[in-house]
Design a protein around this motif. Structure first.
Motif, short mmCIF file in Angstrom:
data_model
loop_
_atom_site.label_atom_id
_atom_site.label_comp_id
_atom_site.label_asym_id
_atom_site.label_seq_id
_atom_site.Cartn_x
_atom_site.Cartn_y
_atom_site.Cartn_z
N ARG A 1 0.81 -1.22 0.00
CA ARG A 1 0.00 0.00 0.00
C ARG A 1 0.85 1.28 0.00
O ARG A 1 0.56 2.23 -0.73
N VAL B 1 -9.74 0.89 -6.42
CA VAL B 1 -11.20 0.92 -6.60
C VAL B 1 -11.77 -0.46 -6.30
O VAL B 1 -12.78 -0.60 -5.60
N GLU C 1 -10.56 -2.70 -4.34
CA GLU C 1 -10.49 -2.94 -2.89
C GLU C 1 -11.68 -2.31 -2.18
O GLU C 1 -12.31 -2.95 -1.32
N GLN C 2 -12.00 -1.06 -2.52
CA GLN C 2 -13.12 -0.38 -1.85
C GLN C 2 -14.45 -1.05 -2.18
O GLN C 2 -15.34 -1.11 -1.32
N ASP D 1 -17.51 -0.08 0.33
CA ASP D 1 -17.53 1.38 0.41
C ASP D 1 -17.62 1.96 -1.00
O ASP D 1 -16.62 2.34 -1.60
N THR D 2 -18.85 2.04 -1.50
CA THR D 2 -19.06 2.50 -2.86
C THR D 2 -18.65 3.96 -3.04
O THR D 2 -18.06 4.33 -4.06
N LYS D 3 -18.93 4.79 -2.04
CA LYS D 3 -18.58 6.21 -2.15
C LYS D 3 -17.07 6.40 -2.27
O LYS D 3 -16.60 7.22 -3.06
N ALA D 4 -16.32 5.64 -1.48
CA ALA D 4 -14.86 5.74 -1.56
C ALA D 4 -14.36 5.27 -2.92
O ALA D 4 -13.45 5.87 -3.50
N ALA D 5 -14.96 4.20 -3.44
CA ALA D 5 -14.57 3.68 -4.75
C ALA D 5 -14.86 4.71 -5.84
O ALA D 5 -14.03 4.95 -6.72
N GLU D 6 -16.03 5.34 -5.76
CA GLU D 6 -16.39 6.36 -6.75
C GLU D 6 -15.46 7.57 -6.66
O GLU D 6 -15.08 8.15 -7.68
N ALA D 7 -15.10 7.95 -5.43
CA ALA D 7 -14.20 9.09 -5.25
C ALA D 7 -12.82 8.80 -5.85
O ALA D 7 -12.22 9.66 -6.50
N LEU D 8 -12.32 7.59 -5.62
CA LEU D 8 -11.03 7.20 -6.19
C LEU D 8 -11.07 7.21 -7.71
O LEU D 8 -10.14 7.69 -8.37
#
Length: 263
Positions: free
Chosen positions: A187, A208, A210-211, A216-223
């Motif tokens: 990481r 993406v 990993e999230q 954690d969809t919001k974190a994936a979308e943010a990435l």
């Protein structure tokens, strides 16, 4: 997920023109000639120093300087050969990308593995072969190629690219826990290179994923949004980011997880 994506970014090498072709075709002759000239130059220097009134200290200093020059010149010759070799390998890329002939590509890269001793060079070539097997969706063979690499002897971008490709190979075979564990181990390095043009898109893809696995969809979308903005002018990033987008809920993945598998 395309396992070959992390390797292809390392194929970009500057064009050194006719010199690279000459060095590749005459590598052994060039090296032999260089070392013969170095020996003759050393012998001549010794004769000159012995015949002159040069003090012993000055003679030793000149000898050391000459030896340093020889070592530097040897490094330059090897560096030029390595650039020529990488360009030769890079020129094979259309076989895989444009002609869609992974079998021929594998055969050509395998030829160039013969006689190679550098861990970095072997790793690069094995990664390219693994990418070709992945294009054929033969993921077990891709894993076998990556298993021939000695990661402890790799350094720099090659090491990071290898770890990324291994994670993608694990995902292709549904080995989620192993992929997550390897991602966690790397990481720090991934985050350091997250915004680089070479490896950033592939790093974004696995982060993406990993999230999504963590729910954690919001974190994936943010990435994904950040990566799309970061690499919007990088044409090589499109494939990775498209696959990353397909990982989000309500999308259907097209990668080696299997066509039509909802994630």
């Amino acid at each position: 997920m395309k396992v070959g994506n992390t390797a292809c970014v390392l194929r970009r090498q500057p064009n050194t023109g006719g010199l690279t072709v000459f060095l590749e075709k005459n590598r052994k002759k060039v090296r032999l000639g260089f070392f013969l000239c170095a020996i003759l130059a050393g012998a001549l220097l010794g004769r000159v120093l012995s015949a002159s009134d040069t003090s012993a200290g000055a003679a030793i200093g000149l000898t050391i300087l000459a030896m340093c020059g020889v070592v530097f010149a040897a490094c330059v010759v090897n560096w030029l050969w390595y650039r020529a070799f990488l360009k030769e390998v890079d020129d094979l890329a259309p076989i895989l990308k444009e002609q869609n002939d992974p079998d021929r590509y594998i055969a050509e890269i395998t030829k160039r593995l013969k006689g190679k001793k550098s861990a970095q060079t072997i790793a690069l070539l094995q990664m390219k072969i693994a990418g070709a097997y992945s294009q054929k969706r033969e993921f077990e063979q891709a894993r076998e190629c990556l298993a021939r690499v000695q990661p402890q002897k790799l350094h720099g971008l090659v090491r990071v690219a290898y770890q990324l490709q291994l994670i993608q190979a694990l995902l292709a075979q549904q080995e989620t826990e192993s992929a997550l564990e390897l991602l966690e181990q790397n990481r720090t390095e991934f985050l350091k290179l997250q915004k680089t043009e070479l490896l950033g898109p592939s790093i974004a893809l696995v982060l993406v994923w990993e999230q999504v696995q963590l729910g954690d969809t919001k974190a994936a979308e943010a990435l994904l949004t950040a990566a799309q903005e970061q690499f919007k002018t990088n044409p090589e990033a499109a494939a990775c980011l498209t696959e990353a987008q397909a990982l989000l809920p309500h999308k259907r993945a097209e990668g080696p997880y299997g066509p039509g598998i909802d994630v």
